[in-house]
Design an enzyme around this catalytic site. Sequence first.
Site, PDB file in Angstrom:
ATOM      1  CB  ALA A  22      96.563  26.032 -15.738  1.00  0.00           C
TER       2      ALA A  22
ATOM      3  CE  LYS B  72      89.281  30.512  -2.517  1.00  0.00           C
ATOM      4  NZ  LYS B  72      90.317  29.503  -2.257  1.00  0.00           N
TER       5      LYS B  72
ATOM      6  CE  LYS C 123      88.651  27.374 -12.256  1.00  0.00           C
ATOM      7  NZ  LYS C 123      89.551  27.322 -13.434  1.00  0.00           N
TER       8      LYS C 123
END
Length: 646
Positions: free
Chosen positions: A381, A427, A439
């Site tokens: 995370a 996103k 990402k």
Amino acid sequence: MKLPLHYLPGNDTAVSGNASKLMILLIDLFAALMSFSFGLLLTDNMDIYNQGIFLIGTGLIVLLALRGLSFYIFKTYLIIIRFAGLRDARNVFLAVLTSSAAFFIATLFFPVLLKTDDNWKIIVVDAVVLIALAGGFRLALRTLADVNRGRMHNGASRINTAIFGAGELGAQLYQVLKQNVNHDYRVMAYFDDNEKVHRKHLNGIPVYNPDKSFEAIIKKYHIKTAIIAIGPSLAEERRIRFIDQCLKHKVKVKKVPVTEAWIQNDLQVDKLRDIKFEDLLNRPPITLSLNAIEQSIKGKTILVTGCAGSIGKEIVRQCLRFEPHLLIGADVAETPLAEAALSFQEHIKARRLKTIIADVRDEERMRRLFESHCIDYVFHAAAYKHVPIMEDHPEEAIKTNVQGSYNMARLSSEYKVGKFVMVSTDKAVNPSNVMGASKRIAELYVQSLSNRSGNETQFITTRFGNVLGSNGSVIPIFRKQIEKRQPVTVTHKDITRYFMTIPEACQLVLEAGSMGNGGEIFIFDMGKPVRIYDLAQKMIQMAGFTPGEEIEIKISGLRPGEKLYEELLDNGENTRPTHHQKIKIASVRACDHNSVTLAIHQLIALASEGAPPREIVRCMKDLVPEFTSQNSDFEELDRPRTGSKG
């Protein structure tokens, strides 16, 4: 242990102590004497010469003994006046019925107990009158107690309140408010959509149609608070529409706790809670079956990166519920990590949790972590997530979001970790900014590892939207602006976002991890996107202000890299279902591990060597062709690319 209703602690209106119990029992026995006398008179069987002696004879003693025994068995003398109601009436009825039946049977075997030809008539009249007297006595006590409470609180400042829901839950809520004086609510009206109850009264309170009479009733009774008292049967859209009606008229909205609390007679007024923004999401809360999650985590060694962030911390909290052998929480932020450790002291002392400072960008540090622990499961995370900041510092987005993910995924495969779950974002879909593109690059690498020869780790990616209450999210920002009476800033009037709560997001991450077999990108059904301008209006209204008058909503303009709406799939992706209706698998294009790895090495080298941001971003666009910058200086890099397509 929950005590029976008769033994609930009361206040000055409660009947308690042996003397009070004896007094109630004696009053009931006196009522029994009076009712039998009335039965003899009413049936014209009171022969003063032949039956007068009965009143002080054996028959009366037997009858009163039976009455006393039944009153004792059914506990009719144990009452709390403010709770006196149907249960007490039922106990009186059963006590009288049982003792009357026993006395009637006794007269059949021993006729001397009642020397008349109409025994059954006398006993029936006696029972009816006794039920009326004993029940009336309790009703009178309850009425006096209510009047006394009313006198005590006539001068108290109470808020005129409406209840939404004129069903069983609404009726129970009224009774709880009536019995408990320690609250601020004065119920003036009910609202209900059921046409059958309109213009009727519930508990003496009128019931109105909210669609036709809401505004008029709010003004007529000066309603300041509304309490939603309808269970899961209330449709989400209807609940939100009622809340919107209330907010528009500056009516504060509260809701009852879960229905189980009412069924178990465990409702307390202080359990009524204010609505929160998650109550305005146009979808029911996401719930999961936890069995599969428990099976995948129990007894395992778990590593959570970014454990001090909003998502990472909640993943740690939820994983601990399933009794892992050891959970290792890693984060580079010292102060947030210390705060997280404080909240998990119990687990740290029990050696179920270990928190460490470690940077996912530091490959050697992370390698030592894998060497010292046999890790079964990784939840990754750790990431930079703020769009405008990453737009200004693309090299940092590469170092953390790309290089950090590269290190963690490669080490997981090398050390044969069972599962690796990466937390991604919507996103990353058709990215319009550096953060989203970084990402997406991390997604590409994680996917490519699943197909690499010799890999034994299951690599899983999860995508979801904005998380309510997470660090830096729009909700805390708006709340602070409202508290300071500052203008609430919205970047664009038409901008929309998907939202989910932190617990929902983390449960879905755990669920996706348990069901994944490797190579999947899981996306979550987050309902309909929310218009941020509407969110700002509702938050201002929930705080008791009028948008545009008392607190202004200011349009500040789109930030660098920001787009009007987010997507969960790009144009080339479809989905296939899973066993959970809220979780789907994105069917994404295959990616070659070697080519992706070479491109990532080039990106990392550019970021590490301090290459110009334009050069770094150009390299990112080569790796992610769908990356089209918006409201950014990097838009110029897309112009020749657009002309070359086709």
